[in-house]
Design a protein around this motif. Structure first.
Motif, short mmCIF file in Angstrom:
data_model
loop_
_atom_site.label_atom_id
_atom_site.label_comp_id
_atom_site.label_asym_id
_atom_site.label_seq_id
_atom_site.Cartn_x
_atom_site.Cartn_y
_atom_site.Cartn_z
N UNK A 2 21.70 -184.65 17.46
CA UNK A 2 22.47 -185.27 16.38
C UNK A 2 23.30 -184.21 15.67
N UNK A 3 24.64 -184.33 15.65
CA UNK A 3 25.45 -183.36 14.92
C UNK A 3 25.25 -183.50 13.41
N UNK A 4 25.42 -182.41 12.68
CA UNK A 4 25.21 -182.46 11.24
C UNK A 4 26.14 -181.48 10.55
N UNK A 5 26.30 -181.70 9.25
CA UNK A 5 27.12 -180.86 8.39
C UNK A 5 26.21 -180.25 7.33
N UNK A 272 29.62 -189.05 15.43
CA UNK A 272 30.77 -188.60 16.20
C UNK A 272 30.78 -189.32 17.55
N UNK A 273 31.88 -189.91 17.88
CA UNK A 273 32.00 -190.61 19.17
C UNK A 273 32.45 -189.64 20.25
#
Length: 273
Positions: A2-5, A272-273
Motif C-alpha cells: 500500500x503506497x503512503x504519504x 493510486x491506480x
C-alpha cells in the motif's frame, strides 16, 4: 504494498527498528531478460507431376530439392536499477511487519501495530501557544523585577527538550493518545504543519504501551503545562485561570481510559491506480 504519504516520522526510531527486522539495505538491482529460439524444419519440392501437364512441362523444369534448417537465437538484456534509500523505504519494512489492529484491548504491550482511519486532534493547543510565545522572546522585552540578565528564551529551551504535542484520536469505541516531540523547526515531513494531522483520517504506526487513565497519563506526558504555568505566574489572575483550566481538564478525564502509543510515524495511505 500500500503506497503512503509520510506526515510525521521519528526517523531515528524507525531506522533502528527497521535494521532490527532486516539490516540489509539493497544498493543495486539487476533484472535479466532473455529468450532462446530454436528452429528445426524440412521442406521439399517435386515438379515431376507438374511436367505431365501440357505447356507446364516447357515452363517448369523437372526439379527436386530438400531443405533442412536449424537455428538458435539467444537474446539477453540486463537492466540495472539504483536503489535509493529514503525515509519511505526505511518505513516500508516497519509498515509491512506491523500488525493492523482491530481492537486495542486485544493488543499486547510491546506489539508493533498500525491503527488505520483515526481522526486526530491536538489535546494541548493552549499549552503549545503559551510555550511558543515564551520561546519567541516576548518575555525578554517585558521588565520583571529581580530578573535582570535572565534570558527567558534560552531558559525556555531547556523545558522544550521534554515538551511535546499531545494527540488523541478515536478508534471505534476506544481512544488512543500519543505525543510528538516539540521542536523549533522541521517537526513534520514535506513542509506539513502539525495542524495538518487534524485534517482527515490518518494511519498511526507505533508500539503499543498499554491502557491508562486519561487524567494520569496527561500529567505524565504533558510537560508543557508546567512551562505554561511558569510563564503565567507573573500574574496572579493568570495563574488562577490556569489552575481552573487544569482542574476542568482533570475532571473531564476522570474515569476515561486511553491507549498510549509510542508513535513511530503518522501517514496517510494513498489510493493510486
Amino acid at each position: 504494498m500500500q503506497p503512503f504519504n509520510i506526515y510525521y516520522i521519528n526517523y531515528d526510531k524507525a531506522f533502528e527498528i527497521s535494521m532490527l527486522i532486516d539490516n540489509r539495505l539493497q544498493e543495486t538491482q539487476s533484472i535479466t531478460k532473455g529468450h532462446d529460439v530454436s528452429i528445426h524444419g524440412e521442406a521439399s519440392a517435386d515438379t515431376e507431376k507438374l511436367s505431365a501437364i501440357p505447356l507446364l512441362e516447357k515452363i517448369i523444369p523437372k526439379a527436386s530439392m530438400a531443405l533442412n534448417a536449424e537455428g538458435n537465437k539467444v537474446k539477453n538484456v540486463v537492466d540495472n536499477f539504483k536503489m535509493v534509500s529514503t525515509k519511505s523505504t526505511v518505513l516500508k519494512t516497519i509498515y509491512e511487519k506491523s500488525i493492523e489492529t482491530r481492537k486495542l484491548t486485544d493488543s499486547k504491550v510491546g506489539a508493533l501495530i498500525k491503527i488505520r482511519n483515526t481522526n486526530l486532534r491536538i489535546n494541548n493547543a493552549a499549552d503549545i501557544l503559551a510555550t511558543k510565545g515564551l520561546l519567541s522572546g516576548i518575555l525578554n522585552s517585558v521588565p520583571v523585577e529581580g530578573t535582570n540578565g535572565v534570558d527567558f528564551t534560552r531558559f525556555g529551551e531547556v523545558f522544550l527538550k521534554d515538551s511535546a504535542y499531545i494527540f488523541t484520536g478515536a478508534f471505534g469505541k476506544e481512544q488512543i493518545a500519543f505525543k510528538i516531540p516539540m521542536k523549533l523547526e522541521s517537526e513534520m515531513e514535506s513542509q506539513y504543519s502539525i495542524s495538518d494531522l487534524e485534517i482527515g483520517p490518518m494511519t498511526v504506526i507505533g508500539i503499543y504501551r498499554g491502557q491508562y487513565d486519561a487524567g494520569d497519563l496527561d500529567k505524565k506526558i504533558n510537560r508543557l503545562r508546567d512551562l505554561q504555568n511558569m510563564s503565567e505566574s507573573q500574574s496572579n489572575s493568570s495563574l488562577i485561570e490556569s489552575d481552573s483550566d487544569e482542574d476542568a481538564t482533570t475532571s473531564s478525564c476522570l474515569g476515561l481510559k486511553t491507549h498510549f502509543i509510542d508513535v513511530i510515524a503518522v501517514i496517510q495511505e494513498l489510493m493510486i491506480r
